[in-house]
Design a protein around this motif. Structure first.
Motif, PDB file in Angstrom:
ATOM      1  N   LEU A  58       0.823  -1.218   0.000  1.00  0.00           N
ATOM      2  CA  LEU A  58       0.000   0.000   0.000  1.00  0.00           C
ATOM      3  C   LEU A  58       0.861   1.275   0.000  1.00  0.00           C
ATOM      4  O   LEU A  58       0.344   2.370   0.192  1.00  0.00           O
ATOM      5  N   ALA A  59       2.168   1.094  -0.200  1.00  0.00           N
ATOM      6  CA  ALA A  59       3.109   2.237  -0.273  1.00  0.00           C
ATOM      7  C   ALA A  59       2.953   3.169   0.920  1.00  0.00           C
ATOM      8  O   ALA A  59       2.841   4.382   0.775  1.00  0.00           O
ATOM      9  N   MET A  60       2.931   2.578   2.106  1.00  0.00           N
ATOM     10  CA  MET A  60       2.774   3.406   3.307  1.00  0.00           C
ATOM     11  C   MET A  60       4.101   3.954   3.818  1.00  0.00           C
ATOM     12  O   MET A  60       4.133   4.742   4.755  1.00  0.00           O
ATOM     13  N   PHE A  61       5.213   3.488   3.207  1.00  0.00           N
ATOM     14  CA  PHE A  61       6.527   4.028   3.565  1.00  0.00           C
ATOM     15  C   PHE A  61       7.084   4.839   2.410  1.00  0.00           C
ATOM     16  O   PHE A  61       6.967   4.423   1.257  1.00  0.00           O
ATOM     17  N   SER A  62       7.701   5.950   2.726  1.00  0.00           N
ATOM     18  CA  SER A  62       8.250   6.766   1.640  1.00  0.00           C
ATOM     19  C   SER A  62       9.685   6.348   1.311  1.00  0.00           C
ATOM     20  O   SER A  62      10.207   6.695   0.257  1.00  0.00           O
ATOM     21  N   GLY A  63      10.329   5.559   2.193  1.00  0.00           N
ATOM     22  CA  GLY A  63      11.740   5.218   1.995  1.00  0.00           C
ATOM     23  C   GLY A  63      11.956   4.081   1.006  1.00  0.00           C
ATOM     24  O   GLY A  63      11.270   3.979  -0.019  1.00  0.00           O
TER      25      GLY A  63
ATOM     26  N   PHE B 184      10.874  -6.577  -5.211  1.00  0.00           N
ATOM     27  CA  PHE B 184       9.759  -7.521  -5.393  1.00  0.00           C
ATOM     28  C   PHE B 184       8.404  -6.947  -4.985  1.00  0.00           C
ATOM     29  O   PHE B 184       7.377  -7.586  -5.165  1.00  0.00           O
ATOM     30  N   VAL B 185       8.409  -5.723  -4.428  1.00  0.00           N
ATOM     31  CA  VAL B 185       7.138  -5.164  -3.947  1.00  0.00           C
ATOM     32  C   VAL B 185       6.425  -4.441  -5.073  1.00  0.00           C
ATOM     33  O   VAL B 185       7.001  -3.595  -5.743  1.00  0.00           O
ATOM     34  N   LYS B 186       5.149  -4.806  -5.294  1.00  0.00           N
ATOM     35  CA  LYS B 186       4.312  -4.030  -6.209  1.00  0.00           C
ATOM     36  C   LYS B 186       3.417  -3.138  -5.357  1.00  0.00           C
ATOM     37  O   LYS B 186       2.824  -3.599  -4.381  1.00  0.00           O
ATOM     38  N   CYS B 187       3.327  -1.868  -5.758  1.00  0.00           N
ATOM     39  CA  CYS B 187       2.445  -0.947  -5.041  1.00  0.00           C
ATOM     40  C   CYS B 187       1.045  -1.059  -5.662  1.00  0.00           C
ATOM     41  O   CYS B 187       0.832  -0.665  -6.796  1.00  0.00           O
ATOM     42  N   PHE B 188       0.110  -1.662  -4.926  1.00  0.00           N
ATOM     43  CA  PHE B 188      -1.245  -1.863  -5.439  1.00  0.00           C
ATOM     44  C   PHE B 188      -2.117  -0.623  -5.248  1.00  0.00           C
ATOM     45  O   PHE B 188      -3.150  -0.491  -5.899  1.00  0.00           O
ATOM     46  N   SER B 189      -1.725   0.248  -4.331  1.00  0.00           N
ATOM     47  CA  SER B 189      -2.458   1.499  -4.128  1.00  0.00           C
ATOM     48  C   SER B 189      -1.566   2.422  -3.301  1.00  0.00           C
ATOM     49  O   SER B 189      -0.871   1.955  -2.397  1.00  0.00           O
ATOM     50  N   ASN B 190      -1.623   3.723  -3.614  1.00  0.00           N
ATOM     51  CA  ASN B 190      -0.741   4.641  -2.903  1.00  0.00           C
ATOM     52  C   ASN B 190      -1.436   5.190  -1.657  1.00  0.00           C
ATOM     53  O   ASN B 190      -1.727   6.382  -1.550  1.00  0.00           O
ATOM     54  N   VAL B 191      -1.690   4.294  -0.724  1.00  0.00           N
ATOM     55  CA  VAL B 191      -2.420   4.677   0.491  1.00  0.00           C
ATOM     56  C   VAL B 191      -1.589   5.649   1.339  1.00  0.00           C
ATOM     57  O   VAL B 191      -2.135   6.536   1.998  1.00  0.00           O
ATOM     58  N   GLY B 192      -0.260   5.491   1.288  1.00  0.00           N
ATOM     59  CA  GLY B 192       0.611   6.393   2.048  1.00  0.00           C
ATOM     60  C   GLY B 192       0.347   7.837   1.657  1.00  0.00           C
ATOM     61  O   GLY B 192       0.190   8.720   2.505  1.00  0.00           O
ATOM     62  N   GLU B 193       0.256   8.089   0.343  1.00  0.00           N
ATOM     63  CA  GLU B 193       0.026   9.438  -0.172  1.00  0.00           C
ATOM     64  C   GLU B 193      -1.375   9.925   0.238  1.00  0.00           C
ATOM     65  O   GLU B 193      -1.547  11.073   0.676  1.00  0.00           O
ATOM     66  N   VAL B 194      -2.353   9.038   0.135  1.00  0.00           N
ATOM     67  CA  VAL B 194      -3.739   9.387   0.521  1.00  0.00           C
ATOM     68  C   VAL B 194      -3.775   9.786   2.000  1.00  0.00           C
ATOM     69  O   VAL B 194      -4.430  10.768   2.379  1.00  0.00           O
ATOM     70  N   MET B 195      -3.037   9.070   2.833  1.00  0.00           N
ATOM     71  CA  MET B 195      -2.993   9.381   4.273  1.00  0.00           C
ATOM     72  C   MET B 195      -2.371  10.761   4.507  1.00  0.00           C
ATOM     73  O   MET B 195      -2.906  11.571   5.267  1.00  0.00           O
ATOM     74  N   THR B 196      -1.246  11.017   3.836  1.00  0.00           N
ATOM     75  CA  THR B 196      -0.561  12.299   4.043  1.00  0.00           C
ATOM     76  C   THR B 196      -1.468  13.461   3.639  1.00  0.00           C
ATOM     77  O   THR B 196      -1.562  14.467   4.349  1.00  0.00           O
ATOM     78  N   VAL B 197      -2.151  13.319   2.500  1.00  0.00           N
ATOM     79  CA  VAL B 197      -3.053  14.379   2.022  1.00  0.00           C
ATOM     80  C   VAL B 197      -4.153  14.609   3.064  1.00  0.00           C
ATOM     81  O   VAL B 197      -4.464  15.753   3.425  1.00  0.00           O
ATOM     82  N   ALA B 198      -4.726  13.523   3.592  1.00  0.00           N
ATOM     83  CA  ALA B 198      -5.817  13.650   4.576  1.00  0.00           C
ATOM     84  C   ALA B 198      -5.311  14.299   5.866  1.00  0.00           C
ATOM     85  O   ALA B 198      -5.983  15.163   6.445  1.00  0.00           O
ATOM     86  N   PHE B 199      -4.130  13.895   6.328  1.00  0.00           N
ATOM     87  CA  PHE B 199      -3.577  14.460   7.576  1.00  0.00           C
ATOM     88  C   PHE B 199      -3.343  15.971   7.401  1.00  0.00           C
ATOM     89  O   PHE B 199      -3.658  16.762   8.292  1.00  0.00           O
ATOM     90  N   LYS B 200      -2.823  16.370   6.227  1.00  0.00           N
ATOM     91  CA  LYS B 200      -2.539  17.794   5.979  1.00  0.00           C
ATOM     92  C   LYS B 200      -3.841  18.594   5.935  1.00  0.00           C
ATOM     93  O   LYS B 200      -3.912  19.701   6.463  1.00  0.00           O
ATOM     94  N   GLN B 201      -4.867  18.000   5.302  1.00  0.00           N
ATOM     95  CA  GLN B 201      -6.157  18.685   5.192  1.00  0.00           C
ATOM     96  C   GLN B 201      -6.792  18.872   6.569  1.00  0.00           C
ATOM     97  O   GLN B 201      -7.349  19.916   6.890  1.00  0.00           O
ATOM     98  N   TYR B 202      -6.669  17.849   7.405  1.00  0.00           N
ATOM     99  CA  TYR B 202      -7.194  17.919   8.777  1.00  0.00           C
ATOM    100  C   TYR B 202      -6.519  19.067   9.545  1.00  0.00           C
ATOM    101  O   TYR B 202      -7.170  19.862  10.223  1.00  0.00           O
ATOM    102  N   ILE B 203      -5.192  19.141   9.420  1.00  0.00           N
ATOM    103  CA  ILE B 203      -4.432  20.192  10.122  1.00  0.00           C
ATOM    104  C   ILE B 203      -4.901  21.570   9.643  1.00  0.00           C
ATOM    105  O   ILE B 203      -5.196  22.462  10.446  1.00  0.00           O
ATOM    106  N   GLU B 204      -5.002  21.713   8.312  1.00  0.00           N
ATOM    107  CA  GLU B 204      -5.420  22.999   7.726  1.00  0.00           C
ATOM    108  C   GLU B 204      -6.805  23.410   8.196  1.00  0.00           C
ATOM    109  O   GLU B 204      -7.032  24.537   8.639  1.00  0.00           O
ATOM    110  N   GLU B 205      -7.767  22.478   8.095  1.00  0.00           N
ATOM    111  CA  GLU B 205      -9.163  22.812   8.423  1.00  0.00           C
ATOM    112  C   GLU B 205      -9.334  23.075   9.914  1.00  0.00           C
ATOM    113  O   GLU B 205     -10.120  23.933  10.315  1.00  0.00           O
ATOM    114  N   THR B 206      -8.577  22.350  10.746  1.00  0.00           N
ATOM    115  CA  THR B 206      -8.682  22.568  12.195  1.00  0.00           C
ATOM    116  C   THR B 206      -8.137  23.955  12.532  1.00  0.00           C
ATOM    117  O   THR B 206      -8.751  24.712  13.288  1.00  0.00           O
TER     118      THR B 206
END
Ligand code: KIV
Length: 275
Positions: free
Chosen positions: A220-225, A230-252
């Motif tokens: 799920l590409a939850m690590f940026s390092g 052999f790892v296939k990234c099936f979804s970029n959940v790490g990026e989705v999480m970062t975007v959501a965390f930033k939006q939460y900080i901004e809106e709060t």
């Protein structure tokens, strides 16, 4: 349908690929179980991906039991395999059976996994004799990282390849019902898969294995390092999480969260009485 040791072994005969992912907590395990995964591995990789250690060596029996029990509460159908941590089985056959028993009783595992070939066959046999199913683990064995001198592909020269094949036959003879092959060249993993009756579950071992396993934070590409080849990234959940965390900080900070729809109401006359 509940996946069992028998159904997993039947999958090899039916050429139906076995699917396995790691999980370490209730809600992730529940999602995987609902998605139809055959097996969940509570891997000692939790030391790295959940606890932030640089390798798996510091993981304890208590860590494994704690995470295994959470995963078990989230699963109806997946076969739960739990890793035996470093030094929970290498020390003696007695320790191996005792600790495998704890993973079953306290962690609610359906099977245990341990690293090693011929050398740990007495442990595998004794655990199986205690009616506890065992998955073996060959190739790159992260608990031996210091002996290997790093995380490297295994079995590349003739001697090492032959040893891997013999180890796979040895763990099968000792009673393991499946074997994980980690970071093994594709053609060697395919040959091993054809040479033993028990299923092989590959990670970095190619499509010739009878099944596949991945660490879920990797797929799920939850690590940026670093990401292994052999790892296939099936979804970029790490990026989705970062975007959501930033939006939460901004809106709060902007005061736009929480909105009207996220708040509870009280009659104005009650509030007025409080002034
Ligand atoms: O601990 C783990 O996650 C594992 C897999 C890499 C197979 O052993």
């Amino acid at each position: 349908m509940k996946n069992t040791v028998t159904t997993i072994q039947e999958q090899k005969m039916m050429k139906d690929k076995i699917t396995m992912l790691t999980a370490y907590d209730y809600s992730t395990a529940k999602r995987m179980d609902e998605a139809g995964i055959n097996s969940i591995l509570v891997g000692d990789s939790l030391g790295m991906v959940m606890l932030g250690y640089e390798d798996t060596l510091s993981v304890t029996m208590e860590d494994m039991i704690h995470h295994a029990a959470a995963v078990a509460r989230g699963c109806e159908n997946a076969l739960i395999v739990v890793d035996m941590p470093f030094m929970s089985y290498q020390t003696s056959v007695y320790d191996a059976v005792n600790n495998a028993g704890r993973l079953m009783k306290e962690g609610r595992a359906n099977a245990v996994k341990l690293e090693g070939g011929e050398k740990v066959c007495p442990q595998i046999k004794a655990i199986v004799d205690a009616s506890i199913p065992v998955v073996a683990h060959l190739g790159l064995m992260p608990q031996s990282v210091n002996a290997f001198g790093g995380f490297k592909v295994q079995g590349r020269d003739e001697e090492a390849a032959r040893k891997l094949l013999l180890d796979a036959k040895a763990v099968e003879a000792a009673g393991a019902f499946a074997v994980v092959l980690e970071c093994v060249p594709y053609k060697l993993a395919s040959l091993i898969s054809q040479s033993i009756r028990i299923p092989t579950i590959g990670i970095g071992a190619g499509a010739g294995c009878d099944g596949q396993v991945l660490v879920y934070q990797d797929m799920l590409a939850m690590f940026s390092g670093f990401r292994p080849k052999f790892v296939k990234c099936f979804s970029n959940v790490g990026e989705v999480m970062t975007v959501a965390f930033k939006q939460y900080i901004e809106e709060t900070k902007a005061g736009t969260f929480p909105g009207e729809e996220h708040t509870f109401q009280i009659a104005d006359e009650i509030i007025e009485k409080l002034y």
